[in-house]
Write an enzyme that holds these catalytic residues in place. Structure first.
Site, PDB file in Angstrom:
ATOM      1  CG  ASP A  19     -62.326 -22.718 -49.242  1.00 26.39           C
ATOM      2  OD1 ASP A  19     -61.127 -22.587 -49.571  1.00 26.39           O
ATOM      3  OD2 ASP A  19     -63.175 -21.810 -49.389  1.00 26.39           O
ATOM      4  CG  HIS A  36     -52.608 -26.884 -50.365  1.00 30.19           C
ATOM      5  ND1 HIS A  36     -53.950 -26.577 -50.303  1.00 30.19           N
ATOM      6  CD2 HIS A  36     -52.044 -25.901 -51.119  1.00 30.19           C
ATOM      7  CE1 HIS A  36     -54.184 -25.469 -50.989  1.00 30.19           C
ATOM      8  NE2 HIS A  36     -53.041 -25.030 -51.491  1.00 30.19           N
ATOM      9  CG  LEU A 130     -65.644 -44.551 -47.810  1.00 34.36           C
ATOM     10  CD1 LEU A 130     -66.997 -43.945 -47.393  1.00 34.36           C
ATOM     11  CD2 LEU A 130     -64.515 -43.815 -47.065  1.00 34.36           C
ATOM     12  NE  ARG A 187     -66.413 -22.876 -50.063  1.00 36.00           N
ATOM     13  CZ  ARG A 187     -66.213 -22.478 -51.299  1.00 36.00           C
ATOM     14  NH1 ARG A 187     -67.163 -22.595 -52.190  1.00 36.00           N
ATOM     15  NH2 ARG A 187     -65.063 -21.935 -51.664  1.00 36.00           N
TER      16      ARG A 187
HETATM   17  C1  FPP Z   1     -58.804 -25.101 -50.833  1.00 34.82           C
HETATM   18  O1  FPP Z   1     -58.101 -24.305 -49.901  1.00 34.82           O
HETATM   19  C2  FPP Z   1     -58.152 -26.355 -51.042  1.00 34.82           C
HETATM   20  C3  FPP Z   1     -57.622 -26.798 -52.215  1.00 34.82           C
HETATM   21  C4  FPP Z   1     -57.636 -26.051 -53.485  1.00 34.82           C
HETATM   22  C5  FPP Z   1     -56.951 -28.101 -52.292  1.00 34.82           C
HETATM   23  C6  FPP Z   1     -57.566 -29.225 -51.542  1.00 34.82           C
HETATM   24  C7  FPP Z   1     -56.521 -30.182 -51.321  1.00 34.82           C
HETATM   25  C8  FPP Z   1     -56.292 -30.852 -50.186  1.00 34.82           C
HETATM   26  C9  FPP Z   1     -57.138 -30.837 -48.992  1.00 34.82           C
HETATM   27  C10 FPP Z   1     -55.055 -31.651 -50.125  1.00 34.82           C
HETATM   28  C11 FPP Z   1     -55.096 -33.062 -50.398  1.00 34.82           C
HETATM   29  C12 FPP Z   1     -56.291 -33.661 -50.975  1.00 34.82           C
HETATM   30  C13 FPP Z   1     -56.329 -34.966 -51.292  1.00 34.82           C
HETATM   31  C14 FPP Z   1     -57.547 -35.564 -51.844  1.00 34.82           C
HETATM   32  C15 FPP Z   1     -55.177 -35.817 -51.070  1.00 34.82           C
HETATM   33  P1  FPP Z   1     -57.589 -22.895 -50.378  1.00 34.82           P
HETATM   34  O2  FPP Z   1     -56.194 -23.048 -50.841  1.00 34.82           O
HETATM   35  O3  FPP Z   1     -58.526 -22.330 -51.396  1.00 34.82           O
HETATM   36  O4  FPP Z   1     -57.651 -22.076 -49.072  1.00 34.82           O
HETATM   37  P2  FPP Z   1     -57.893 -20.500 -48.960  1.00 34.82           P
HETATM   38  O5  FPP Z   1     -59.283 -20.245 -49.462  1.00 34.82           O
HETATM   39  O6  FPP Z   1     -57.747 -20.260 -47.495  1.00 34.82           O
HETATM   40  O7  FPP Z   1     -56.831 -19.845 -49.781  1.00 34.82           O
END
Ligand code: FPP
Length: 241
Positions: A19, A36, A130, A187
């Site tokens: 997150d 991201h 893994l 988290r």
């Molecule tokens: C949460 O941050 C993250 C996500 C919804 C996407 C997770 C994706 C990645 C880490 C990218 C790639 C993953 C893989 C497996 C290749 P948020 O957008 O909710 O952050 P915020 O709470 O600060 O808005």
């Protein structure tokens, strides 16, 4: 070891709610998708370190069943990021002998992405360095709902006797049927919620909530957290003698 001593606790399966990508980008005046993308680079770093620190299973929450509610541009940006990640990382993951599997409901995903996911799973199926599981369009309640539907069908058609249903057999109906339960769930970004992640599987998991935003979460921080849990005793509800 005498009967009095406790075996050191192993942290073999770590699950992560990644997150904070959006906040990381917004704080820098950048589009959320840049966060991201940075987050995807961290995925590589964390995957790489796992075998060195005794983590045999890594499960990452990449996209939840609730994430469809985000702006359309962010959702489609994330989907193309997943496609690119899989395309680019397939060879590397295979060389590192990582077995990759996906959990979640694939039916709503783009057919091109579904194909890439299946190809990655097939290609890496024999790897054992893994076990990487990526939760994509995953929600714990959705998973349990799908599991219950299949179980009800099996019962209705006489393949399962309701008398025989127990915790172990339910474990075969959830998406993670091939995985041990997580020992530790981390988290990032300071939120202290589990957000529908691994509801069935987390019954005895330890939790660690860290303020670091996912794009800043380093292999060093990850290693330190895993080390701090290794050796901690987990009693599964039983009293100690
Ligand atoms: C949460 O941050 C993250 C996500 C919804 C996407 C997770 C994706 C990645 C880490 C990218 C790639 C993953 C893989 C497996 C290749 P948020 O957008 O909710 O952050 P915020 O709470 O600060 O808005």
């Amino acid at each position: 070891m005498t009967g009095q001593e406790k075996a050191p606790r192993k942290v073999e399966h770590v699950a992560i709610i990644m997150d904070g990508n959006g906040r990381w980008a917004t704080r820098r005046g950048l589009p959320r998708l840049v966060g991201h993308r940075k987050g995807a680079a961290r995925v590589r770093e964390i995957v790489d370190i796992c075998p060195d620190i005794g983590v045999k299973y890594l499960t990452l929450y990449a996209f939840s069943t609730e994430n469809w509610k985000r702006a359309e541009a962010e959702v489609s940006g994330l989907m193309s990021l997943f496609r690119r990640y899989i395309t680019r990382e397939t060879e590397r993951l295979h060389e590192h002998r990582v077995r990759v599997r996906f959990i979640g409901d694939r039916s709503r995903l783009d057919p091109k992405l579904i194909k890439l996911m299946a190809r990655l799973e097939e290609k890496t199926a024999k790897n054992d360095h893994l076990n990487l599981t990526i939760a994509l369009n995953y929600g714990g309640r959705d998973e349990l709902t799908r599991a219950m539907k299949t179980l009800a069908e099996d019962a209705a058609e006489g393949r399962v006797d309701p008398e025989d249903i127990n915790e172990q057999s339910i474990g075969f109906y959830v998406d993670t049927r091939y995985l041990p339960d997580p020992d530790l769930i981390i988290r990032t970004s300071g939120e202290k919620r589990i957000s529908n992640f691994l509801l069935w599987q987390s019954a005895y998991a330890e939790y660690e909530f860290v303020p670091t935003l996912w794009p800043d979460f380093t292999a060093e921080e990850f290693t330190a957290i895993v080390a701090s849990f290794t050796g901690r005793e987990r009693r599964f509800g039983a009293a100690t003698a």
